[in-house]
Enzyme design. Sequence first.
Site, short mmCIF file in Angstrom:
data_model
loop_
_atom_site.label_atom_id
_atom_site.label_comp_id
_atom_site.label_asym_id
_atom_site.label_seq_id
_atom_site.Cartn_x
_atom_site.Cartn_y
_atom_site.Cartn_z
N GLY A 41 0.83 -1.20 0.00
CA GLY A 41 0.00 0.00 0.00
C GLY A 41 0.87 1.25 0.00
N GLY A 43 -0.73 4.48 0.06
CA GLY A 43 -1.55 5.62 0.46
C GLY A 43 -0.77 6.43 1.48
N ARG A 338 -20.37 12.84 12.45
CA ARG A 338 -20.97 12.21 11.28
C ARG A 338 -22.07 11.22 11.60
NH1 ARG A 338 -15.31 11.43 8.00
NH2 ARG A 338 -15.12 13.65 7.55
N LEU A 470 -6.50 11.21 7.83
CA LEU A 470 -5.26 11.64 7.20
C LEU A 470 -4.20 11.77 8.29
CD1 LEU A 470 -6.61 14.31 4.68
CD2 LEU A 470 -6.26 11.87 4.35
C1 LIG Z 1 -13.73 10.58 -0.69
C2 LIG Z 1 -12.98 10.53 0.60
C3 LIG Z 1 -12.67 11.70 1.27
C4 LIG Z 1 -11.98 11.69 2.47
N1 LIG Z 1 -11.68 12.87 3.10
C5 LIG Z 1 -10.96 12.85 4.24
C6 LIG Z 1 -10.57 14.06 4.88
O1 LIG Z 1 -10.85 15.17 4.41
N2 LIG Z 1 -9.84 13.99 6.02
C7 LIG Z 1 -9.48 12.79 6.56
O2 LIG Z 1 -8.79 12.79 7.57
N3 LIG Z 1 -9.83 11.63 5.96
C8 LIG Z 1 -10.56 11.62 4.82
N4 LIG Z 1 -10.91 10.43 4.24
C9 LIG Z 1 -10.40 9.18 4.78
C10 LIG Z 1 -8.96 8.98 4.37
O3 LIG Z 1 -8.75 9.50 3.09
C11 LIG Z 1 -8.54 7.53 4.34
O4 LIG Z 1 -8.95 6.88 5.48
C12 LIG Z 1 -7.03 7.42 4.25
O5 LIG Z 1 -6.55 8.20 3.21
C13 LIG Z 1 -6.61 5.99 4.07
O6 LIG Z 1 -5.23 5.96 3.82
P1 LIG Z 1 -4.47 4.59 3.79
O7 LIG Z 1 -3.05 4.92 3.52
O8 LIG Z 1 -4.78 3.81 5.00
O9 LIG Z 1 -5.12 3.79 2.57
P2 LIG Z 1 -5.30 4.13 1.01
O10 LIG Z 1 -4.95 5.51 0.67
O11 LIG Z 1 -6.64 3.62 0.63
O12 LIG Z 1 -4.21 3.25 0.32
C14 LIG Z 1 -4.34 1.87 0.16
C15 LIG Z 1 -3.13 1.40 -0.60
O13 LIG Z 1 -3.08 -0.02 -0.53
C16 LIG Z 1 -2.89 -0.57 -1.80
N5 LIG Z 1 -3.48 -1.90 -1.77
C17 LIG Z 1 -4.67 -2.27 -1.26
N6 LIG Z 1 -4.81 -3.59 -1.34
C18 LIG Z 1 -3.70 -4.07 -1.91
C19 LIG Z 1 -3.24 -5.36 -2.26
N7 LIG Z 1 -3.96 -6.44 -2.00
N8 LIG Z 1 -2.04 -5.46 -2.86
C20 LIG Z 1 -1.28 -4.37 -3.12
N9 LIG Z 1 -1.65 -3.14 -2.78
C21 LIG Z 1 -2.85 -2.99 -2.19
C22 LIG Z 1 -3.50 0.41 -2.75
O14 LIG Z 1 -2.94 0.26 -4.01
C23 LIG Z 1 -3.12 1.73 -2.08
O15 LIG Z 1 -1.83 2.07 -2.47
C24 LIG Z 1 -11.62 10.45 3.03
C25 LIG Z 1 -11.93 9.27 2.38
C26 LIG Z 1 -12.62 9.30 1.19
C27 LIG Z 1 -12.97 8.01 0.53
#
Ligand SMILES: Cc1cc2nc3c(=O)[nH]c(=O)nc-3n(C[C@H](O)[C@H](O)[C@H](O)COP(=O)(O)OP(=O)(O)OC[C@H]3O[C@@H](n4cnc5c(N)ncnc54)[C@H](O)[C@@H]3O)c2cc1C
Lengths: 667, 253
Positions: A41, A43, A338, A470
């Site tokens: 991941g 993100g 929310r 975030l």
């Molecule tokens: C529309 C929207 C708006 C939002 N706005 C806000 C906000 O304003 N403020 C806030 O705090 N939060 C917000 N959130 C929540 C926040 O964006 C997310 O919770 C956060 O960005 C998640 O980050 P992450 O790094 O955990 O996962 P993600 O950014 O979802 O990254 C997941 C990663 O894992 C990889 N991946 C997944 N499964 C696999 C696999 N099996 N094999 C290889 N790679 C894989 C993907 O390719 C990706 O790179 C929002 C969410 C959404 C959907």
Amino acid sequence: MSVLDSKIPKSDLKDKWTYYKDHVNLVNPANKRSIDIIVVGTGLAGASAAASLAEMGYSVKAFCFQDSARRAHSIAAQGGINAAKNYKNDGDSTFRLFYDTIKGGDYRAREANVHRLAEVSANIIDQCVAQGVPFARDYGGMLDNRSFGGTLVQRTFYAAGQTGQQLLLGAYSAISKEVAKGSVKMYSRHEMLDMVIVGGKARGIIARNLVNGEIERHSAHAVLLCTGGYGNVFFLSTNAMGSNATAAWKAYKRGAYFGNPCYTQIHPTCIPVSGDHQSKLTLMSESLRNDGRIWVPAKKEDVMAIREKRKKPTDLAEADRDYYLERRYPSFGNLVPRDVASRAAKERCDAGHGVNATGEAVYLDFAAAIERYGKIECTKKGIVNPDSMTITRLGREVVKEKYGNLFDMYMQITGENPYETPMMIYPAVHYTMGGLWVDYNLMTTIPGCYALGEANFSDHGANRLGASALMQGLADGYFVIPYTIGEYLANDIRTGKIPTNTPEFDEAEKQVKERIEKFLSSKGTKPVDYFHKRLGKVMWNKCGMARNAEGLKQAIEEIKAIRADFWANVRVTGAANEFNQELEKAGRVADFLELGELMCRDALNRNESCGGHFREEYQTEEGEALRDDNHFAHVAAWEFKGLENEPVRHKEELVFENIKLVQRSYK
Amino acid sequence: MSNTMKLTLKIWRQKGPKDSGKLVDYPVDHVSPDMSFLEMLDVLNEQLVEKGEEPVAFDHDCREGICGMCSLVINGRAHGPQTGVTTCQLHMRSFKDGDTIYIEPFRANSFPVIKDLAVDRGAFDRIIQAGGYVSVNTGAAQDANNLPVNKNDADKAFSAATCIGCGACVATCKNASAMLFVSAKVSQLALLPQGKVEAQDRVLNMVHQMDLEGFGNCTNTGACEVECPKGISLDNIARMNREYMVASLKKEN
Ligand SMILES: Cc1cc2nc3c(=O)[nH]c(=O)nc-3n(C[C@H](O)[C@H](O)[C@H](O)COP(=O)(O)OP(=O)(O)OC[C@H]3O[C@@H](n4cnc5c(N)ncnc54)[C@H](O)[C@@H]3O)c2cc1C
Ligand code: SF4
Ligand code: FES
């Protein structure tokens, strides 16, 4: 005694993290080079972790299924990121951010983790600014803030309605810098399909190269799952089309406990469903509730007139509008958390006040804000006795600067102009507070397997406050894991490279290949989405905004039936050794079909209402969530026991030493 | 629904990178104007799967115009007939009953086709790796407000930073130049005090990598700006050219 050890440092709350850092095991720089870490991941959580660990000297391999690390779904976050900087001088502090997060989570999160999160929040902003993240600024050149729900201070940093994009591009630039140095090896268009356990420890993954279908083995001394949330169980959600639970689910099936799977966040302000063809739902950021007022027509005859297009919302006099959040929650008004806002919208729509054809929409109205800002601008510009046209024009300019991209998005999707008529919105699945259970080190119950970001269950209890995901993703990646991973890896400095030609890798690869074969040889007739949509309906109706025991029991049986039907009747076209998007989807949906059942089971076992988990049997007279702290002030962590058997529910008791549990009130 | 549409799609089908491709006709019916363009393709794909045919491969993820994954040339225009939107934000109300729609991949030598409509844009990642960052390690930052940034510069940097890396600029340019994309990153960082320290090496290295990847020259036709879904301005290219000139001169001295 619980089998779960959360490893919380024993000292005062505010000293725990300092004490931990002062005493944690460190790995000598020379030894770091011979230690491999897999980060699944990219993100906010994954990219920040991969970059930071590589900077420290570890050898990192990073994976994502998109074509570039920059496209992880964090990119879509809109509204902002919290940090206890107190730049506004409005009384914010680490403790207040901690307190708001615990309270917002309805007292179902672990104090120690949340306090650490609040402590490092300020460093995140510093780090991002140093990377060149262009946050919004005021005319003095200083960083600007806005408010988000569930708090009384302004602590949210933002970059227009694209905060996630800017933060992710910052983290992506950090990981790119390390890729250039060779300390991160990047595998995009790769999907992790299983985790490999050697001697009880996570030692690698099996991944599929999505371009040519090759099944690859990758080994490491530790595996970090930063794979995001599982909201797409519901088919329709604000998540990206590819967001999935596979990595976390595979870890669960290999021994990682799953924490609080039933805690899902339904976001109050999303664009309503327009028809059967709908593939996803689009969020309208919570930041809009700073300036938008939510209402429905007070009288049923107006509702009908609006639905039949005999009347426009702007025709309705103030007295005929029900600003139900302001009415029910005078102190927080439109800025209640929310879960509260979503349930209130559902309540009004269930009572027949919904304003679109399906009866599932309420208004989010900017007219008052446009007028207010317009007047301020007139004063600033020295316009005396401005006419209403001038006020509106100037007011719209201000609103455009703050939310322009969101308004454009809305216009694209609905064909309506929200500067002129109120937006129509309805709650939609948005975020999953549940996830892999982790201890204070962010380690799951599999030694060496960590979970960061939305993929873990850790910081948001039963309801996440806006702008805190975030913050958590970046806290985990930049400031927590770089310390906590040393504690584990310090014992691995003499292990040497983990070989991939071992029976454990053979077995995992065999399973992955067999499953792919099973999909491709299935003689069914229905596309994957057909099953996914059916699962989504069951989840939304029975494990969504409101749940009850009867419905959940039915849902468990219905999901089992859909799962059986899926394996018998799905059709997956194409071959294994090529770019095959149907095959990718099939794997993800197969896992959702198992996870959905666990979510219902968890919801059924939690006989209380808390945060996003609302059991209709447990509510106050005013229809608010009714917690049962005597029996449920704990985390439910589920252990997999084979698909044929029921999973086992373990408890981690939550001990609140610094906060008094009270009925959450936003009145 | 009464006002649904009947359309003919002419879609580029190509089995793999080494195969030659061709346009194939697909009739679609009952298309609602409220559908997004990609939802229309979803419906087509479901029908193809039910018939046992291979669905059309196309890249997409967020479906809200921000991840930069979607990448279709529709009726000869990158991201379709509307300005300021990505493919995934395009809705069928932009078309009318009876239309024939050509759907092709983002074409450029540096973006080889993977399958059907999906292309490889790895070159963009490699350009960023060549210098699209500030070399600051985690933990080395000072308090964010110790570094005030003039609002005007901050706003301009933000506008440049909104590039989603989709590649429409390349697909649109007759020379397949990547100048708009590269200049957006160069500008964002050159406008901010944090980015100034490395500005000269950055621009030289990124432009060098851009050339290595085989992107064409910029001949100032401005087509990229018109098709860019995020409205990235040509001013960025001018700024990059200035930065590049200054950096090259310094290097020679
Ligand atoms: C529309 C929207 C708006 C939002 N706005 C806000 C906000 O304003 N403020 C806030 O705090 N939060 C917000 N959130 C929540 C926040 O964006 C997310 O919770 C956060 O960005 C998640 O980050 P992450 O790094 O955990 O996962 P993600 O950014 O979802 O990254 C997941 C990663 O894992 C990889 N991946 C997944 N499964 C696999 C696999 N099996 N094999 C290889 N790679 C894989 C993907 O390719 C990706 O790179 C929002 C969410 C959404 C959907
Ligand atoms: S400059 Fe515009 S068209 Fe080019 S990659 Fe960036 S967003 Fe896409
Ligand atoms: S799918 Fe993300 S921008 Fe189009």
